[in-house]
Scaffold this motif. Structure first.
Motif, PDB file in Angstrom:
ATOM      1  N   LEU A   2       0.835  -1.202   0.000  1.00  9.90           N
ATOM      2  CA  LEU A   2       0.000   0.000   0.000  1.00  9.90           C
ATOM      3  C   LEU A   2       0.868   1.250   0.000  1.00  9.90           C
ATOM      4  O   LEU A   2       0.608   2.200  -0.749  1.00  9.90           O
ATOM      5  CB  LEU A   2      -0.934  -0.017   1.224  1.00  9.90           C
ATOM      6  CG  LEU A   2      -1.939   1.126   1.326  1.00  9.90           C
ATOM      7  CD1 LEU A   2      -2.920   1.071   0.159  1.00  9.90           C
ATOM      8  CD2 LEU A   2      -2.683   1.039   2.652  1.00  9.90           C
ATOM      9  N   GLN A   3       1.905   1.243   0.820  1.00  8.87           N
ATOM     10  CA  GLN A   3       2.812   2.387   0.880  1.00  8.87           C
ATOM     11  C   GLN A   3       3.527   2.563  -0.460  1.00  8.87           C
ATOM     12  O   GLN A   3       3.678   3.686  -0.948  1.00  8.87           O
ATOM     13  CB  GLN A   3       3.827   2.176   2.002  1.00  8.87           C
ATOM     14  CG  GLN A   3       4.613   3.401   2.365  1.00  8.87           C
ATOM     15  CD  GLN A   3       5.492   3.138   3.576  1.00  8.87           C
ATOM     16  OE1 GLN A   3       5.795   1.993   3.903  1.00  8.87           O
ATOM     17  NE2 GLN A   3       5.898   4.192   4.238  1.00  8.87           N
ATOM     18  N   ALA A   4       3.935   1.468  -1.070  1.00  2.84           N
ATOM     19  CA  ALA A   4       4.601   1.556  -2.371  1.00  2.84           C
ATOM     20  C   ALA A   4       3.633   2.088  -3.425  1.00  2.84           C
ATOM     21  O   ALA A   4       4.021   2.917  -4.275  1.00  2.84           O
ATOM     22  CB  ALA A   4       5.140   0.178  -2.787  1.00  2.84           C
ATOM     23  N   ASP A   5       2.366   1.640  -3.366  1.00  2.00           N
ATOM     24  CA  ASP A   5       1.368   2.144  -4.312  1.00  2.00           C
ATOM     25  C   ASP A   5       1.151   3.635  -4.121  1.00  2.00           C
ATOM     26  O   ASP A   5       1.063   4.394  -5.107  1.00  2.00           O
ATOM     27  CB  ASP A   5       0.041   1.389  -4.141  1.00  2.00           C
ATOM     28  CG  ASP A   5       0.132  -0.053  -4.627  1.00  2.00           C
ATOM     29  OD1 ASP A   5       1.119  -0.387  -5.330  1.00  2.00           O
ATOM     30  OD2 ASP A   5      -0.771  -0.846  -4.281  1.00  2.00           O
ATOM     31  N   LYS A   6       1.053   4.071  -2.869  1.00  2.99           N
ATOM     32  CA  LYS A   6       0.887   5.504  -2.599  1.00  2.99           C
ATOM     33  C   LYS A   6       2.085   6.287  -3.112  1.00  2.99           C
ATOM     34  O   LYS A   6       1.925   7.357  -3.701  1.00  2.99           O
ATOM     35  CB  LYS A   6       0.724   5.744  -1.095  1.00  2.99           C
ATOM     36  CG  LYS A   6      -0.624   5.368  -0.551  1.00  2.99           C
ATOM     37  CD  LYS A   6      -0.709   5.681   0.935  1.00  2.99           C
ATOM     38  CE  LYS A   6      -2.049   5.287   1.528  1.00  2.99           C
ATOM     39  NZ  LYS A   6      -2.098   5.571   2.982  1.00  2.99           N
ATOM     40  N   MET A   7       3.276   5.729  -2.892  1.00  4.65           N
ATOM     41  CA  MET A   7       4.473   6.425  -3.342  1.00  4.65           C
ATOM     42  C   MET A   7       4.503   6.506  -4.867  1.00  4.65           C
ATOM     43  O   MET A   7       4.865   7.548  -5.434  1.00  4.65           O
ATOM     44  CB  MET A   7       5.723   5.714  -2.815  1.00  4.65           C
ATOM     45  CG  MET A   7       7.012   6.464  -3.096  1.00  4.65           C
ATOM     46  SD  MET A   7       8.419   5.656  -2.376  1.00  4.65           S
ATOM     47  CE  MET A   7       8.371   6.343  -0.737  1.00  4.65           C
ATOM     48  N   MET A   8       4.104   5.428  -5.525  1.00  2.00           N
ATOM     49  CA  MET A   8       4.062   5.444  -6.993  1.00  2.00           C
ATOM     50  C   MET A   8       3.033   6.471  -7.479  1.00  2.00           C
ATOM     51  O   MET A   8       3.297   7.201  -8.446  1.00  2.00           O
ATOM     52  CB  MET A   8       3.690   4.043  -7.521  1.00  2.00           C
ATOM     53  CG  MET A   8       4.816   3.032  -7.427  1.00  2.00           C
ATOM     54  SD  MET A   8       6.214   3.442  -8.460  1.00  2.00           S
ATOM     55  CE  MET A   8       5.531   3.083 -10.057  1.00  2.00           C
ATOM     56  N   ALA A   9       1.871   6.530  -6.794  1.00  3.55           N
ATOM     57  CA  ALA A   9       0.840   7.499  -7.188  1.00  3.55           C
ATOM     58  C   ALA A   9       1.385   8.921  -7.006  1.00  3.55           C
ATOM     59  O   ALA A   9       1.195   9.785  -7.880  1.00  3.55           O
ATOM     60  CB  ALA A   9      -0.424   7.295  -6.365  1.00  3.55           C
ATOM     61  N   ARG A  10       2.068   9.152  -5.852  1.00  2.00           N
ATOM     62  CA  ARG A  10       2.642  10.490  -5.627  1.00  2.00           C
ATOM     63  C   ARG A  10       3.696  10.803  -6.671  1.00  2.00           C
ATOM     64  O   ARG A  10       3.766  11.925  -7.180  1.00  2.00           O
ATOM     65  CB  ARG A  10       3.268  10.560  -4.227  1.00  2.00           C
ATOM     66  CG  ARG A  10       2.302  11.020  -3.190  1.00  2.00           C
ATOM     67  CD  ARG A  10       3.004  11.313  -1.877  1.00  2.00           C
ATOM     68  NE  ARG A  10       2.653  10.231  -0.965  1.00  2.00           N
ATOM     69  CZ  ARG A  10       3.458   9.579  -0.171  1.00  2.00           C
ATOM     70  NH1 ARG A  10       4.723   9.886  -0.112  1.00  2.00           N
ATOM     71  NH2 ARG A  10       3.035   8.612   0.591  1.00  2.00           N
ATOM     72  N   GLU A  11       4.504   9.797  -7.007  1.00  2.00           N
ATOM     73  CA  GLU A  11       5.556  10.011  -7.997  1.00  2.00           C
ATOM     74  C   GLU A  11       4.944  10.313  -9.362  1.00  2.00           C
ATOM     75  O   GLU A  11       5.398  11.227 -10.065  1.00  2.00           O
ATOM     76  CB  GLU A  11       6.443   8.764  -8.066  1.00  2.00           C
ATOM     77  CG  GLU A  11       7.686   8.960  -8.887  1.00  2.00           C
ATOM     78  CD  GLU A  11       8.589   7.751  -8.827  1.00  2.00           C
ATOM     79  OE1 GLU A  11       9.143   7.398  -9.881  1.00  2.00           O
ATOM     80  OE2 GLU A  11       8.742   7.181  -7.736  1.00  2.00           O
ATOM     81  N   GLU A  12       3.911   9.568  -9.736  1.00  2.00           N
ATOM     82  CA  GLU A  12       3.236   9.830 -11.006  1.00  2.00           C
ATOM     83  C   GLU A  12       2.597  11.217 -11.003  1.00  2.00           C
ATOM     84  O   GLU A  12       2.649  11.939 -12.013  1.00  2.00           O
ATOM     85  CB  GLU A  12       2.183   8.756 -11.270  1.00  2.00           C
ATOM     86  CG  GLU A  12       2.771   7.406 -11.619  1.00  2.00           C
ATOM     87  CD  GLU A  12       1.725   6.314 -11.704  1.00  2.00           C
ATOM     88  OE1 GLU A  12       0.517   6.612 -11.508  1.00  2.00           O
ATOM     89  OE2 GLU A  12       2.103   5.162 -11.969  1.00  2.00           O
TER      90      GLU A  12
END
Length: 168
Positions: A110-120
């Motif tokens: 979940l944290q990695a997904d959030k980080m990817m969303a923030r990065e995108e």
């Protein structure tokens, strides 16, 4: 006996050999005395220690019998009971650790997904910012070009006017 029955049986040396044999038997041959002492020691040992050893062996036999018949089955039963309880606890602990690991894995995902969303989102924002900067640069360049043209026209006009006054 052999020494006494030597080949010099009829000679005058025979009494001397007989006396030497008796002296040897009395002074140097200790076998009869040692055998008597050994018999006495064995008799004393058997009388005094024999019953004590029998009692010790009987006690050991009773202890081993009691251990085999009573103590060992109790220990085995207690071990089986405790072992099965310990095994159940270990299984429960293992299940809890597995659930905890799954939760941690989900949290990381979940944290990695959030980080990817923030990065995108940051990448999209950056691209939008760069497009806006490009537009502004184009506008500034266009404005600069127009200003340069106006200045050229103005200087060209000024030069013409100056050329009129230069003829004076």
């Amino acid at each position: 006996d052999r020494r006494r029955d030597c080949p010099a049986a009829g000679s005058p040396i025979q009494p001397i050999i007989k006396d030497v044999g008796e002296v040897y038997s009395r002074l140097l041959d200790h076998r009869p005395v040692i055998q008597g002492e050994i018999r006495y020691f064995v008799k004393e040992f058997e009388e005094k220690r024999g019953l004590r050893e029998l009692r010790v062996l009987e006690n050991l036999k009773n202890t081993i019998f009691e251990t085999n018949e009573r103590v060992l089955p109790k220990c085995e039963q207690a071990m089986q009971d405790n072992l099965s309880e310990t095994f159940k606890r270990l299984q429960a602990a293992n299940a809890m650790i597995q659930r905890l690991q799954e939760r941690q894995c989900e949290a990381r995902k979940l944290q990695a997904d959030k980080m990817m969303a923030r990065e995108e989102k940051c990448i999209a924002h950056w691209e939008e910012f760069m497009k806006e900067q490009q537009k502004k640069r184009v506008e500034v360049d266009e404005e600069h070009r127009k200003a340069m043209e106006r200045l050229k026209e103005q200087y060209a006009e000024m030069e013409k006017e100056l050329a009129k006054y230069a003829s004076f």
